[in-house]
Design a protein around this motif. Structure first.
Motif, short mmCIF file in Angstrom:
data_model
loop_
_atom_site.label_atom_id
_atom_site.label_comp_id
_atom_site.label_asym_id
_atom_site.label_seq_id
_atom_site.Cartn_x
_atom_site.Cartn_y
_atom_site.Cartn_z
N LYS A 5 0.84 -1.20 0.00
CA LYS A 5 0.00 0.00 0.00
C LYS A 5 0.87 1.24 0.00
CE LYS A 5 -4.59 -0.49 1.67
NZ LYS A 5 -5.54 -0.05 2.66
N LYS A 6 0.50 2.20 -0.81
CA LYS A 6 1.23 3.45 -0.87
C LYS A 6 0.89 4.30 0.35
CE LYS A 6 2.05 7.47 -3.71
NZ LYS A 6 1.59 8.30 -4.80
N THR A 7 1.90 4.85 0.98
CA THR A 7 1.70 5.71 2.13
C THR A 7 1.26 7.09 1.66
OG1 THR A 7 3.42 4.54 3.33
CG2 THR A 7 2.80 6.69 4.17
N ILE A 8 0.22 7.60 2.30
CA ILE A 8 -0.29 8.94 1.97
C ILE A 8 0.27 9.91 3.01
CG2 ILE A 8 -2.35 10.36 1.79
CD1 ILE A 8 -3.86 7.87 0.90
N SER A 9 0.83 11.00 2.54
CA SER A 9 1.39 12.00 3.45
C SER A 9 0.27 12.75 4.17
CB SER A 9 2.26 13.00 2.68
OG SER A 9 1.44 13.85 1.89
N ALA A 10 0.62 13.36 5.28
CA ALA A 10 -0.34 14.16 6.03
C ALA A 10 -0.88 15.29 5.15
CB ALA A 10 0.31 14.73 7.29
N ARG A 11 -0.03 15.86 4.31
CA ARG A 11 -0.45 16.94 3.41
C ARG A 11 -1.51 16.43 2.43
NH1 ARG A 11 3.75 20.07 -0.40
NH2 ARG A 11 5.00 19.52 1.39
N GLN A 12 -1.29 15.26 1.84
CA GLN A 12 -2.25 14.69 0.89
C GLN A 12 -3.55 14.31 1.60
OE1 GLN A 12 0.49 11.61 -0.32
NE2 GLN A 12 0.56 12.41 -2.41
N ARG A 13 -3.43 13.74 2.79
CA ARG A 13 -4.61 13.36 3.57
C ARG A 13 -5.44 14.60 3.92
NH1 ARG A 13 -2.28 9.81 6.38
NH2 ARG A 13 -1.40 11.19 7.93
N PHE A 14 -4.76 15.67 4.36
CA PHE A 14 -5.46 16.91 4.69
C PHE A 14 -6.16 17.45 3.44
CE2 PHE A 14 -5.94 21.46 5.19
CZ PHE A 14 -6.42 21.58 6.48
N ALA A 15 -5.46 17.44 2.31
CA ALA A 15 -6.02 17.95 1.06
C ALA A 15 -7.27 17.19 0.66
CB ALA A 15 -4.97 17.87 -0.05
N LEU A 67 -15.31 22.10 11.79
CA LEU A 67 -14.65 20.84 12.13
C LEU A 67 -13.48 21.10 13.05
CD1 LEU A 67 -14.41 19.25 8.56
CD2 LEU A 67 -15.97 18.57 10.38
N ASP A 68 -12.99 20.05 13.67
CA ASP A 68 -11.75 20.12 14.42
C ASP A 68 -10.63 19.75 13.44
OD1 ASP A 68 -9.52 18.86 16.19
OD2 ASP A 68 -10.83 19.96 17.57
N VAL A 69 -9.48 20.35 13.57
CA VAL A 69 -8.36 20.08 12.67
C VAL A 69 -8.09 18.58 12.56
CG1 VAL A 69 -5.88 20.42 12.32
CG2 VAL A 69 -7.28 22.33 13.05
N ILE A 70 -8.17 17.88 13.66
CA ILE A 70 -7.86 16.46 13.65
C ILE A 70 -8.75 15.68 12.68
CG2 ILE A 70 -9.37 15.76 15.56
CD1 ILE A 70 -5.80 14.51 15.00
N GLU A 71 -9.97 16.15 12.46
CA GLU A 71 -10.87 15.49 11.52
C GLU A 71 -10.36 15.57 10.10
OE1 GLU A 71 -15.26 15.88 12.52
OE2 GLU A 71 -14.38 17.57 13.63
N LEU A 72 -9.61 16.62 9.79
CA LEU A 72 -9.06 16.80 8.45
C LEU A 72 -7.73 16.07 8.27
CD1 LEU A 72 -9.97 20.55 7.81
CD2 LEU A 72 -11.12 18.50 6.92
N LEU A 73 -7.20 15.54 9.35
CA LEU A 73 -5.94 14.81 9.28
C LEU A 73 -6.10 13.31 9.43
CD1 LEU A 73 -3.72 17.23 11.37
CD2 LEU A 73 -3.48 16.71 8.93
N GLN A 74 -7.32 12.88 9.74
CA GLN A 74 -7.55 11.46 9.96
C GLN A 74 -7.42 10.68 8.66
OE1 GLN A 74 -11.41 11.52 11.86
NE2 GLN A 74 -10.48 11.46 13.88
#
Length: 76
Positions: A5-15, A67-74
């Protein structure tokens, strides 16, 4: 993560989460930018994962989406 599985960066996950949350609320990038007091082109570049966004701007966007920031990073 599992092998293969390709790892998704926090930046890509947030986006991806930002775009998904914005579309779920049926608002445009321009409307989100206005709510967060940011420029529309900036919001677009964040959604495309092109920006190394600051924590402060992450919070502004999350707050604008109620939203809480954490929701956009999950994880996706």
């Amino acid at each position: 993560m599992k092998k293969g599985k390709k790892t998704i960066s926090a930046r890509q996950r947030f986006a991806m989460n930002l775009r998904k949350a914005r579309l779920a609320r049926d608002i445009s990038q321009e409307e989100l930018a206005e709510l967060a007091e940011l420029h529309r082109t900036y919001v677009g570049s964040v959604e495309r994962g092109e920006r190394n966004i600051s924590i402060d701007n992450m919070e502004r966007l999350a707050t604008a989406l109620q939203l809480d920031v954490i929701e956009l990073l999950q994880g996706i």
